[in-house]
Motif scaffolding. Structure first.
Motif, PDB file in Angstrom:
ATOM      1  N   THR A  36     -38.546 -29.627 -59.322  1.00 14.56           N
ATOM      2  CA  THR A  36     -38.328 -30.844 -58.528  1.00 14.56           C
ATOM      3  C   THR A  36     -36.844 -31.177 -58.473  1.00 14.56           C
ATOM      4  OG1 THR A  36     -38.550 -32.353 -60.414  1.00 14.56           O
ATOM      5  CG2 THR A  36     -40.566 -31.782 -59.227  1.00 14.56           C
ATOM      6  N   GLU A  37     -36.444 -31.750 -57.349  1.00 19.46           N
ATOM      7  CA  GLU A  37     -35.118 -32.345 -57.203  1.00 19.46           C
ATOM      8  C   GLU A  37     -35.272 -33.667 -56.476  1.00 19.46           C
ATOM      9  OE1 GLU A  37     -31.794 -30.355 -55.553  1.00 19.46           O
ATOM     10  OE2 GLU A  37     -32.057 -28.541 -56.774  1.00 19.46           O
ATOM     11  N   ARG A  38     -34.588 -34.685 -56.989  1.00 21.07           N
ATOM     12  CA  ARG A  38     -34.597 -36.004 -56.355  1.00 21.07           C
ATOM     13  C   ARG A  38     -33.162 -36.515 -56.297  1.00 21.07           C
ATOM     14  NH1 ARG A  38     -38.527 -39.650 -59.677  1.00 21.07           N
ATOM     15  NH2 ARG A  38     -37.311 -38.786 -61.398  1.00 21.07           N
ATOM     16  N   HIS A  39     -32.788 -37.052 -55.160  1.00 20.14           N
ATOM     17  CA  HIS A  39     -31.404 -37.465 -54.957  1.00 20.14           C
ATOM     18  C   HIS A  39     -31.347 -38.796 -54.214  1.00 20.14           C
ATOM     19  CE1 HIS A  39     -29.822 -33.421 -55.994  1.00 20.14           C
ATOM     20  NE2 HIS A  39     -30.917 -32.984 -55.386  1.00 20.14           N
ATOM     21  N   MET A  40     -30.316 -39.582 -54.501  1.00 22.50           N
ATOM     22  CA  MET A  40     -29.982 -40.698 -53.645  1.00 22.50           C
ATOM     23  C   MET A  40     -29.261 -40.141 -52.416  1.00 22.50           C
ATOM     24  SD  MET A  40     -31.246 -43.023 -55.515  1.00 22.50           S
ATOM     25  CE  MET A  40     -30.799 -44.426 -54.477  1.00 22.50           C
TER      26      MET A  40
ATOM     27  N   SER B 298     -33.816 -49.670 -55.635  1.00 24.66           N
ATOM     28  CA  SER B 298     -33.168 -48.451 -55.165  1.00 24.66           C
ATOM     29  C   SER B 298     -32.501 -47.754 -56.340  1.00 24.66           C
ATOM     30  CB  SER B 298     -32.141 -48.809 -54.080  1.00 24.66           C
ATOM     31  OG  SER B 298     -31.524 -47.656 -53.582  1.00 24.66           O
ATOM     32  N   PHE B 299     -33.297 -47.052 -57.141  1.00 22.48           N
ATOM     33  CA  PHE B 299     -32.823 -46.354 -58.323  1.00 22.48           C
ATOM     34  C   PHE B 299     -33.400 -44.945 -58.317  1.00 22.48           C
ATOM     35  CE2 PHE B 299     -33.587 -50.833 -59.550  1.00 22.48           C
ATOM     36  CZ  PHE B 299     -32.269 -51.244 -59.693  1.00 22.48           C
ATOM     37  N   ILE B 300     -32.698 -44.032 -58.984  1.00 19.04           N
ATOM     38  CA  ILE B 300     -33.139 -42.642 -58.993  1.00 19.04           C
ATOM     39  C   ILE B 300     -34.513 -42.511 -59.649  1.00 19.04           C
ATOM     40  CG2 ILE B 300     -31.992 -42.095 -61.172  1.00 19.04           C
ATOM     41  CD1 ILE B 300     -32.316 -39.791 -58.066  1.00 19.04           C
ATOM     42  N   ARG B 301     -34.838 -43.362 -60.603  1.00 15.81           N
ATOM     43  CA  ARG B 301     -36.146 -43.240 -61.262  1.00 15.81           C
ATOM     44  C   ARG B 301     -37.294 -43.582 -60.328  1.00 15.81           C
ATOM     45  NH1 ARG B 301     -37.121 -48.537 -64.989  1.00 15.81           N
ATOM     46  NH2 ARG B 301     -35.990 -50.058 -63.729  1.00 15.81           N
TER      47      ARG B 301
ATOM     48  N   ALA C  10     -51.380 -53.322 -70.093  1.00 14.17           N
ATOM     49  CA  ALA C  10     -52.161 -53.972 -71.149  1.00 14.17           C
ATOM     50  C   ALA C  10     -53.027 -52.977 -71.899  1.00 14.17           C
ATOM     51  CB  ALA C  10     -53.029 -55.077 -70.546  1.00 14.17           C
ATOM     52  N   GLU C  11     -53.397 -51.889 -71.255  1.00 16.63           N
ATOM     53  CA  GLU C  11     -54.235 -50.874 -71.876  1.00 16.63           C
ATOM     54  C   GLU C  11     -53.423 -49.724 -72.471  1.00 16.63           C
ATOM     55  OE1 GLU C  11     -57.145 -49.704 -69.032  1.00 16.63           O
ATOM     56  OE2 GLU C  11     -58.084 -51.680 -68.949  1.00 16.63           O
ATOM     57  N   GLY C  12     -52.074 -49.901 -72.501  1.00 16.53           N
ATOM     58  CA  GLY C  12     -51.238 -48.942 -73.203  1.00 16.53           C
ATOM     59  C   GLY C  12     -50.421 -48.009 -72.345  1.00 16.53           C
ATOM     60  N   ALA C  13     -50.495 -48.112 -71.023  1.00 18.29           N
ATOM     61  CA  ALA C  13     -49.718 -47.222 -70.153  1.00 18.29           C
ATOM     62  C   ALA C  13     -48.230 -47.526 -70.268  1.00 18.29           C
ATOM     63  CB  ALA C  13     -50.174 -47.377 -68.706  1.00 18.29           C
ATOM     64  N   ILE C  14     -47.420 -46.489 -70.206  1.00 19.10           N
ATOM     65  CA  ILE C  14     -45.966 -46.631 -70.237  1.00 19.10           C
ATOM     66  C   ILE C  14     -45.423 -46.159 -68.902  1.00 19.10           C
ATOM     67  CG2 ILE C  14     -43.835 -45.876 -71.350  1.00 19.10           C
ATOM     68  CD1 ILE C  14     -45.485 -45.396 -73.899  1.00 19.10           C
ATOM     69  N   PHE C  15     -44.788 -47.070 -68.161  1.00 21.88           N
ATOM     70  CA  PHE C  15     -44.269 -46.754 -66.833  1.00 21.88           C
ATOM     71  C   PHE C  15     -42.813 -46.327 -66.925  1.00 21.88           C
ATOM     72  CE2 PHE C  15     -48.095 -48.748 -65.528  1.00 21.88           C
ATOM     73  CZ  PHE C  15     -48.321 -48.396 -64.210  1.00 21.88           C
ATOM     74  N   GLN C  16     -42.470 -45.332 -66.118  1.00 19.81           N
ATOM     75  CA  GLN C  16     -41.105 -44.823 -66.063  1.00 19.81           C
ATOM     76  C   GLN C  16     -40.338 -45.335 -64.845  1.00 19.81           C
ATOM     77  OE1 GLN C  16     -39.938 -42.923 -68.636  1.00 19.81           O
ATOM     78  NE2 GLN C  16     -41.942 -43.370 -69.540  1.00 19.81           N
ATOM     79  N   SER C  17     -41.032 -46.060 -63.951  1.00 22.91           N
ATOM     80  CA  SER C  17     -40.393 -46.549 -62.736  1.00 22.91           C
ATOM     81  C   SER C  17     -40.935 -47.935 -62.424  1.00 22.91           C
ATOM     82  CB  SER C  17     -40.667 -45.600 -61.555  1.00 22.91           C
ATOM     83  OG  SER C  17     -42.002 -45.771 -61.087  1.00 22.91           O
TER      84      SER C  17
ATOM     85  N   SER D  38     -41.881 -48.362 -59.153  1.00 20.11           N
ATOM     86  CA  SER D  38     -42.501 -48.043 -57.868  1.00 20.11           C
ATOM     87  C   SER D  38     -44.014 -48.160 -57.956  1.00 20.11           C
ATOM     88  CB  SER D  38     -42.121 -46.623 -57.443  1.00 20.11           C
ATOM     89  OG  SER D  38     -42.890 -46.202 -56.348  1.00 20.11           O
ATOM     90  N   ASP D  39     -44.623 -48.671 -56.891  1.00 19.33           N
ATOM     91  CA  ASP D  39     -46.085 -48.757 -56.871  1.00 19.33           C
ATOM     92  C   ASP D  39     -46.734 -47.373 -56.871  1.00 19.33           C
ATOM     93  OD1 ASP D  39     -45.270 -48.166 -54.283  1.00 19.33           O
ATOM     94  OD2 ASP D  39     -46.672 -49.534 -53.319  1.00 19.33           O
ATOM     95  N   SER D  40     -46.011 -46.356 -56.446  1.00 18.59           N
ATOM     96  CA  SER D  40     -46.577 -45.009 -56.393  1.00 18.59           C
ATOM     97  C   SER D  40     -46.963 -44.497 -57.779  1.00 18.59           C
ATOM     98  CB  SER D  40     -45.574 -44.041 -55.753  1.00 18.59           C
ATOM     99  OG  SER D  40     -45.130 -44.524 -54.500  1.00 18.59           O
ATOM    100  N   GLU D  41     -46.255 -44.925 -58.821  1.00 23.67           N
ATOM    101  CA  GLU D  41     -46.550 -44.433 -60.160  1.00 23.67           C
ATOM    102  C   GLU D  41     -47.922 -44.903 -60.640  1.00 23.67           C
ATOM    103  OE1 GLU D  41     -44.624 -44.157 -64.657  1.00 23.67           O
ATOM    104  OE2 GLU D  41     -43.596 -45.319 -63.104  1.00 23.67           O
ATOM    105  N   VAL D  42     -48.383 -46.027 -60.118  1.00 25.87           N
ATOM    106  CA  VAL D  42     -49.711 -46.507 -60.476  1.00 25.87           C
ATOM    107  C   VAL D  42     -50.763 -45.438 -60.198  1.00 25.87           C
ATOM    108  CG1 VAL D  42     -51.537 -48.085 -59.709  1.00 25.87           C
ATOM    109  CG2 VAL D  42     -49.296 -48.983 -60.328  1.00 25.87           C
ATOM    110  N   ILE D  43     -50.618 -44.741 -59.075  1.00 22.77           N
ATOM    111  CA  ILE D  43     -51.610 -43.733 -58.696  1.00 22.77           C
ATOM    112  C   ILE D  43     -51.658 -42.612 -59.725  1.00 22.77           C
ATOM    113  CG2 ILE D  43     -52.327 -42.133 -56.872  1.00 22.77           C
ATOM    114  CD1 ILE D  43     -50.781 -43.949 -54.895  1.00 22.77           C
TER     115      ILE D  43
END
Length: 497
Positions: A67-71, A104-107, A141-148, A150-155
């Protein structure tokens, strides 16, 4: 605004003087083809208009993901002969981003990738989830750790927590819990998957390149890579692509499609065909209908480039008033808010648009724009046209008045900042310093779409920005405003849906 409302309305990182509507992103996917990353980059070039803040590509080479992600823009991030060496693989997905949920962040840049129990998965998402904060709060609340943010990470978290046995079943399970508008592409070590929300709010098409499947937000991306358009992905449909071929699943209750009508007003490229309609032809018909509804004596019809051009052509053809490029757009200017001083930033409209004095001087001008949000840019353009010598300026919007904010992937201000939500047409004309002001009617918009008149009981399109008729519930918004105590969330991630 309450703290919860402020959480819901994610921060905007755009030029504060630029009131043009922005769409969140574009998505692209290709399966089982050589130089998949290069093909994805070309597809993203065609979708650059859908998101210009960031871009990314994920590929699978048969053994591992890259993967590559860029601003920034696609051409800056994925140029050069070493692209395929950096991103080797036979299947790829890509994403262009403008942030509406999350900053608007790279994460927050996509595609997002996660290693799940069943293997790796990369995900790219166009749209907004209207129950994003509700889902996120429950997952945390159930222990998930989010890295962003963005709503997309929920999926991805919903995929990880599903108890279904197979990945496609997990995917369906995850989608059954989200609400809002979305078009998704996902890449696993065996499959390319595309999905469109049950109402078809956000677009997604299926194409074919030398016999290999392609998914994209718009047909212009297929044209860019020389692929053939096959069909639209249907509302509520999940398309599963693997070595066995293409499988279509429709796991959700049947509903009438309500595609976003703003795709035709502004977002889609004019050379795209969206839901079977040529965007260019629809915009021309909008201009023709606008001339019928809001004609005025004038010498010249001038578009606000570039999005106002097709409507201005239609207005000119219908009215008989000559069409001229009275404003010239500079396509090489960057975002004006990075300028170091306020004084320089205030010249942003002149950096982007220049008056063609030979066309404007001494003329009665009909100025055609695709839409008007806050009016800040419109006022600057009107003043520029007058300074170039225009005798009269009559502003016409090729869409109805925007009176309600969007929560499905369009960056629009809250209602108190929408010009037409708070002022009459006469008041708007005074604020924008024009001799007259006119909008296309909602009925006129539906006529331009060559649709039956709007059915108030069951509208044919998602048109809430004009009507206030939202196609889904807005759970996060309802909770933030105290109109829902959250007891009907119906979210239980540790039990099969």
């Amino acid at each position: 605004m309450t703290q919860d409302q402020d959480r819901y309305r994610q921060p905007s990182f755009r030029d504060p003087d630029d009131d043009t509507p922005r769409l969140e992103c574009g998505v692209f996917g290709v399966y089982d083809t050589r130089a998949a990353a290069a093909i994805a980059a070309l597809g993203l070039h065609a979708l650059q208009h859908r998101g210009q803040e960031a871009c990314g590509i994920a590929v699978f080479d048969g053994q591992r993901f890259h993967t590559e992600r860029h601003m920034g823009h696609v051409g800056d991030a994925f140029a050069g002969p070493d692209l395929v060496d950096r991103l080797p693989g036979h299947s790829a997905i890509g994403h262009t981003r403008y942030s509406t949920a999350g900053g608007s962040f790279i994460r927050n840049v996509q595609p997002m990738f996660a290693d799940l129990e069943a293997g790796g998965v990369a995900l790219a998402h166009n749209g907004n989830l209207t129950n994003f904060l509700t889902l996120r709060d429950q997952l945390v609340a159930e222990g998930a750790i989010f890295q962003s943010t963005s709503d997309s990470e929920v999926i991805l978290h919903l995929l990880a927590r599903s108890r279904k046995a197979k990945f496609v079943e997990r995917f369906i399970d995850a989608l059954s819990k989200i609400e809002g508008g979305y078009a998704l592409v996902a890449l696993t070590n065996k499959k390319l998957i595309g999905a469109r929300d049950p109402l078809g709010i956000r677009p997604l098409v299926l194409g074919e390149l030398d016999g290999k499947p392609v998914l994209a937000s718009e047909t212009c991306a297929l044209d860019m890579i020389g692929a053939k358009f096959v069909r639209d992905v249907e509302h509520g449909e999940i398309v599963v692509i693997d070595h066995k071929g293409i499988r279509s699943l429709k796991p959700f209750p049947a509903a009438r499609a309500r595609p976003c009508v703003f795709e035709y007003v502004y977002f889609a490229r004019p050379d795209s065909v969206v839901n079977g309609r040529s965007v260019y032809d629809v915009r021309k018909r909008m201009g023709q209908r606008l001339a019928q509804e809001s004609g005025v004596e004038a010498d010249v019809v001038v578009p606000v480039p570039d999005s106002g051009v097709p409507a201005a052509i239609g207005y000119s053809q219908e009215s008989g008033i000559p069409f001229e490029m009275g404003i010239i757009r500079n396509h090489y200017v960057g975002r004006t808010f990075i300028q170091p001083t306020q004084g320089v930033r205030e010249l942003g409209v002149r950096m982007k648009h220049s008056p063609n004095r030979a066309v404007l001087a001494g003329k009665r001008v009909v100025l055609i724009d695709d839409s008007i949000v806050r009016g800040t840019t419109s006022l600057k353009i009107v003043r520029m046209v007058r300074e170039a010598g225009a005798k009269e300026v009559h502003l016409r919007s090729a869409s109805p008045p925007i009176m309600w904010p969007d929560y499905y992937g369009i960056d629009m201000p809250d209602r108190e900042h929408l010009l037409a939500a708070n002022k009459s047409v006469e008041e708007i004309a005074k604020i924008l310093e024009v001799d007259s002001m006119g909008y296309l009617s909602v009925d006129g918009l539906y006529a331009a779409m060559q649709s039956e008149p709007r059915d108030p009981a069951s509208p044919q399109f998602t048109d809430h920005y004009f009507t206030g008729d939202y196609p889904t519930r807005l759970l996060d918004r309802e909770i933030a405003e105290g109109r829902n105590d959250g007891t009907d969330r119906q979210l239980s991630f540790l039990v099969d849906a």
